[in-house]
Write a protein that holds these residues in place. Sequence first.
Motif, PDB file in Angstrom:
ATOM      1  N   LYS A   1       0.651   3.490  -1.763  1.00  0.00           N
ATOM      2  CA  LYS A   1      -0.176   5.302  -1.964  1.00  0.00           C
ATOM      3  C   LYS A   1      -0.073   5.854  -0.850  1.00  0.00           C
ATOM      4  O   LYS A   1      -0.364   7.409  -0.793  1.00  0.00           O
ATOM      5  CB  LYS A   1      -1.486   4.561  -3.150  1.00  0.00           C
ATOM      6  N   ASP A   2      -0.793   5.078   0.023  1.00  0.00           N
ATOM      7  CA  ASP A   2      -0.444   5.766   1.752  1.00  0.00           C
ATOM      8  C   ASP A   2       0.726   6.093   2.598  1.00  0.00           C
ATOM      9  O   ASP A   2       1.379   5.185   2.719  1.00  0.00           O
ATOM     10  CB  ASP A   2      -2.008   4.781   2.321  1.00  0.00           C
TER      11      ASP A   2
ATOM     12  N   GLU B   1       0.934  -0.984   0.005  1.00  0.00           N
ATOM     13  CA  GLU B   1       0.367   0.127   0.264  1.00  0.00           C
ATOM     14  C   GLU B   1       1.141   1.690   0.059  1.00  0.00           C
ATOM     15  O   GLU B   1       1.205   1.864   0.950  1.00  0.00           O
ATOM     16  CB  GLU B   1      -1.044  -0.294   0.665  1.00  0.00           C
TER      17      GLU B   1
END
Length: 140
Positions: free
Chosen positions: A77-78, A75
């Motif tokens: 993008k976070d 993840e």
Amino acid sequence: MYDFIQKFHSGWAYLALLLLVVAVVNTASGFFANREFTGKDRKIALFGLIAAHIQLLVGLVLYFISPLGLALLGEMKDASARLTSLEHPLINIIALVLITIGWSKHKKQAESAAKFKSILIGFGIGLLLILSRIPWALWL
């Protein structure tokens, strides 16, 4: 077990940062005042080195037993997930390498100014890198 290691990692960080700041300030004052490098200066830097390495070891254990560490690698993008799963560990490992290089180089120097300079550069850059990747939102 995970909760204890997480709390220890967070608590020890205060001590490690304090010792690194003291080492950098002591080394900078010795360098700019043209003092002789003494056993006291060596011990102050050594305590900072040891505290930072303990913090790294505890952090690595925490990373591999954490339910968040490796699971968040997908993840990216976070921003907060990327910070805790990739940026924080990677930059802190680089910082510890620089701190260790600064410590190792000072031992090969004969002059006090060169000893202070080696520690100041290695510890100073390492401290800045560590401060740049602390997850402040989780820490404060």
